[in-house]
Design a protein around this motif. Structure first.
Motif, PDB file in Angstrom:
ATOM      1  N   GLU A   1       0.822  -1.203   0.000  1.00 49.55           N
ATOM      2  CA  GLU A   1       0.000   0.000   0.000  1.00 49.55           C
ATOM      3  C   GLU A   1       0.861   1.261   0.000  1.00 49.55           C
ATOM      4  N   TRP A   2       2.173   1.082   0.080  1.00 46.14           N
ATOM      5  CA  TRP A   2       3.084   2.216   0.200  1.00 46.14           C
ATOM      6  C   TRP A   2       4.096   2.220  -0.945  1.00 46.14           C
ATOM      7  N   LYS A   3       4.653   3.394  -1.203  1.00 50.07           N
ATOM      8  CA  LYS A   3       5.736   3.519  -2.176  1.00 50.07           C
ATOM      9  C   LYS A   3       7.006   2.915  -1.588  1.00 50.07           C
ATOM     10  N   TRP A   4       7.934   2.539  -2.475  1.00 55.08           N
ATOM     11  CA  TRP A   4       9.167   1.893  -2.039  1.00 55.08           C
ATOM     12  C   TRP A   4      10.394   2.676  -2.515  1.00 55.08           C
ATOM     13  N   ILE A   5      11.452   2.563  -1.722  1.00 58.56           N
ATOM     14  CA  ILE A   5      12.781   3.064  -2.104  1.00 58.56           C
ATOM     15  C   ILE A   5      13.640   1.837  -2.388  1.00 58.56           C
TER      16      ILE A   5
ATOM     17  N   LEU B   1      18.001   5.577   3.540  1.00 58.79           N
ATOM     18  CA  LEU B   1      17.673   5.876   4.935  1.00 58.79           C
ATOM     19  C   LEU B   1      17.013   7.253   5.052  1.00 58.79           C
ATOM     20  N   ALA B   2      17.540   8.214   4.314  1.00 56.29           N
ATOM     21  CA  ALA B   2      16.986   9.564   4.371  1.00 56.29           C
ATOM     22  C   ALA B   2      15.562   9.598   3.832  1.00 56.29           C
ATOM     23  N   PHE B   3      15.331   8.948   2.693  1.00 55.86           N
ATOM     24  CA  PHE B   3      13.987   8.910   2.110  1.00 55.86           C
ATOM     25  C   PHE B   3      13.009   8.199   3.043  1.00 55.86           C
ATOM     26  N   ALA B   4      13.448   7.088   3.641  1.00 58.48           N
ATOM     27  CA  ALA B   4      12.575   6.354   4.557  1.00 58.48           C
ATOM     28  C   ALA B   4      12.200   7.207   5.759  1.00 58.48           C
ATOM     29  N   GLY B   5      13.141   8.010   6.221  1.00 58.25           N
ATOM     30  CA  GLY B   5      12.875   8.846   7.386  1.00 58.25           C
ATOM     31  C   GLY B   5      12.031  10.059   7.083  1.00 58.25           C
TER      32      GLY B   5
ATOM     33  N   ASP C   1       6.645   8.680   3.685  1.00 64.80           N
ATOM     34  CA  ASP C   1       5.917   7.468   4.080  1.00 64.80           C
ATOM     35  C   ASP C   1       6.217   6.360   3.080  1.00 64.80           C
ATOM     36  N   SER C   2       7.450   5.942   3.023  1.00 62.63           N
ATOM     37  CA  SER C   2       7.865   4.922   2.067  1.00 62.63           C
ATOM     38  C   SER C   2       8.648   3.828   2.783  1.00 62.63           C
ATOM     39  N   ILE C   3       8.806   2.707   2.099  1.00 67.44           N
ATOM     40  CA  ILE C   3       9.542   1.558   2.626  1.00 67.44           C
ATOM     41  C   ILE C   3      10.854   1.449   1.850  1.00 67.44           C
ATOM     42  N   ALA C   4      11.940   1.268   2.551  1.00 67.70           N
ATOM     43  CA  ALA C   4      13.241   1.116   1.897  1.00 67.70           C
ATOM     44  C   ALA C   4      13.799  -0.269   2.173  1.00 67.70           C
ATOM     45  N   ALA C   5      14.491  -0.822   1.192  1.00 71.80           N
ATOM     46  CA  ALA C   5      15.168  -2.116   1.331  1.00 71.80           C
ATOM     47  C   ALA C   5      16.665  -1.871   1.416  1.00 71.80           C
TER      48      ALA C   5
END
Length: 323
Positions: free
Chosen positions: A199-203, A240-244, A247-251
């Motif tokens: 349901e969320w965007k991803w990095i 890490l910066a984008f995730a913080g 409202d996205s999920i980073a791998a």
């Protein structure tokens, strides 16, 4: 070798050939070596006479090494690397374990293995200086080959093994999914349902990267949809910066996630599946012996991996006994 030496082969010939393997213009190679272009042209002509075949061909406004030229340039670089290593090794032996160690690593092992190894090495010898290059595996292999790095932690494609590199496998690299500490998914107790993840965007890393291919393949094998990307980046710091900040999920590699989660900067999601990237290992030049300081840190990296594996096995056995 004696035939080439008898024909007048000198160190400057080797240095020019190695420089031409990196530059597309003779003038740029001359600039790299601090030579005037006429002097570089004279050296190139001498190499032609010594080898009995042209070193390069004119190609537009630049040059292109011939097949013989590429082979000679590669050998020249190896010889120069060996001379440089000999100088470092003799200096280190004469003064104790001192000197500069040049290490390359992909992000996860850099945090998990390189930092502890360097910390221990510095405790054993304050004279060691360490330069660490964090990059992708595709960048690290050529840097080891041309002598810019003593060794690297990364992955080596099979076709690279025949190109003057050796590879010692260490471990697989687990992946973690992270979000900002105030993200709605961070408030879920227990494991996050698969449907909630999408349901969320991803990095994610660029699509041609090993990590991206691993994640895409794992999701496909589990019958899960492909993540909807907000942005692609190969930088763990940017992830890490984008995730913080969104409202996205980073791998990211698990050691990276755990390092920053322990400081309260991100939250690691507990999912119903796990993903690991293919094994990484130690990459070295096949024709080189590591100087003492570099060998010390390389051994410490291997020792840290062995201790960690033993600790994981001990914890796994304790869990099995408890069950």
């Amino acid at each position: 070798m004696e035939r080439l030496l008898a024909r007048g082969l000198k160190m400057n010939h080797l240095r020019l050939a190695a420089a031409l393997s990196r530059e597309e213009k003779l003038s740029d190679a001359a600039l790299r070596l601090g030579l005037a272009q006429p002097a570089a042209s004279r050296l190139a002509s001498e190499i032609h006479q010594i080898l009995g075949t042209p070193l390069f061909e004119r190609h537009g406004r630049g040059i292109k090494l011939t097949e013989a030229g590429r082979a000679f340039a590669a050998r020249a670089q190896r010889i120069l690397n060996e001379i440089d290593d000999a100088d470092r090794e003799v200096s280190e032996i004469a003064s104790g374990v001192h000197g500069t160690v040049r290490i390359g690593s992909v992000t996860g092992p850099a945090i998990e293995m390189v930092i502890p190894a360097v910390r221990t090495a510095r405790e054993l010898s304050e004279g060691i200086r360490v330069d660490v290059e964090v990059a992708t595996s595709n960048q690290l292999g050529p840097m080891v080959r041309n002598g810019a790095l003593d060794f690297a932690l990364g992955r080596l494609p099979a076709d690279e093994l025949s190109r003057n590199l050796t590879y010692c496998s260490l471990a697989k690299e687990p992946v973690s999914f992270i979000v900002g500490k105030d993200h709605p998914l961070a408030k879920i107790e227990g494991k996050v349902e698969n449907a909630d993840l999408f349901e969320w965007k991803w990095i994610l890393p660029p699509q041609n990267s090993i990590l991206a291919r691993t994640i895409d393949g794992a999701f496909r094998d589990m019958g899960l949809p492909q993540p909807d990307r907000l942005v692609s980046t190969s930088s763990a710091l940017m992830s890490l910066a984008f995730a913080g900040e969104t409202d996205s999920i980073a791998a990211v590699a698990r050691p990276v996630a755990e390092h920053f989660a322990a400081r309260g900067q991100v939250h690691i999601l507990r999912t119903r599946f796990s993903i690991s990237v293919e094994e990484f290992g130690i990459i070295t030049r096949a024709d080189a012996q590591l100087p003492p300081a570099a060998q010390m840190i390389c051994d410490l990296v291997k020792r840290h991996k062995t201790k960690k594996w033993a600790g994981q096995e001990k914890r796994a056995n304790a869990m099995r006994m408890a069950l």
